[in-house]
Scaffold this motif. Sequence first.
Motif: not given
Length: 461
Positions: A245, A378, A399, A402-403, A407
């Motif tokens: 994270r 994550e 990025r 993580r995104s 979701r």
Amino acid sequence: MSASWFRRRLLPGGPLSAPRPPGPRASPVPYRRPRFLRGSTSSVGAADASRRRDVRPVRSPARGRVLPWNAGYAEIINAGKSEFNEDQAACGQLSIRRSDFGAVEDQEWLTLCPEEFLTGHYWALFDGHGGPAAAIIAANTLHSCLRQQLEAVVEGVVATQPPMNLSGHCVCLSDPQFVEEKGIRPQDIVIGALESAFQECDEVIGRELEASGQVGGCTALVAVSLQGKLYMANAGDSRAILVRRDEVRPMSSEFTPETERQRIQQLAFVYPELLASEFTRLEFPRRLKGDDLGQKVLFRDYYMSGWSYKHVEKSDLKYPLIHGQGRQARLLGTLAVSRGLGDHQLRVLDTNIQLKPFLLCVPQVTVLDVDQLQLEEEDVIVMATDGLWDVLSNEQVARLVRSFLLRNREDPHRFSELAQMLIHSTQGTEDDPKGEGLVSYDDVSVFVIPLHNWSQGSSGH
């Protein structure tokens, strides 16, 4: 120091034999995709499919096939650079026991002595050059070499402190002090097994290629989980990163024309005849021209990390071995080295290809103590061949990871879908307003390994 001194010091085994004429290109192994892709699915990014007819499908394991730790995988073939996908992948479970037991498993012994029986997991990516043969051999061989190496030293791996003698007794009173003095840890025994496995696998590759009259090689990026630690071994320009994270941590160091420059130039110094009178081993800031003759210009040789000046001679106007810098550096005359092609033999391969070191290169091993991490869902390891990293940085990949994971928390197949998404991100778009949609035309292979499954011990077959 003379060239003959370097021959004796670096390239033992006598003079090199003359390069053999091109022979038949029969493959020593049949071309195939990784076994875990049987029944695989293919996907095409919807946005790309609507804009481009030449889009390449991305392949992933079938939804019913579970990889170790529920890891994700995806791959895409190059855009016509070669006939075949030169990347190969392998993964599975490593079952390790003492090597002095018979080949038939003694189930009673396994039950009574579980501390002598280790289970680990293995993921590997291989990027071939000069064809897929070396990568296929490595994918079929390296895990077996590693298992055998670990079985031979398993007592040292499971010990709190590796004993000096695996026979169980001291030859002399100084034995315990020797191990203490050197500060040897069980993880050092695993690292030694990885290095020995790379060496053994390289010899197998060399024998197979030589028997079929071929040249070529491959990179290797290997992850091994064992006793609460993750070992990442790399020889080549693939890359692995840890994504959390609040953290992006490199897990490997790449071998590129720039990082390997001095080794390559040194070998060219020892065997200048293999430059075929077409290349110069010296590096200059730019390609020299006729007008530079007699001028004093910057240069560096194999023994230099800095730069100096020299007067340009006619021989300096030849093609330089290394052109450019960073990940875009290229070897204009590629020198390849492999014990597998004979003891430290050096050959000049085709021009204008990026350096793909053979497994001869001693792997660089990074150790991650997973048991000491406070893992979250994550937290993942991303392993990929250079086709991904040519267009995406560590931070860009982090990025995207993580995104996507935030979701898609409920999707049991999210890690393979994440691997597919990362590959789709290397294919660019025609209407990118920022012009940042770089396209990778190389083969791309990606493993996404979820660390939060560490304690669950998920495994594939």
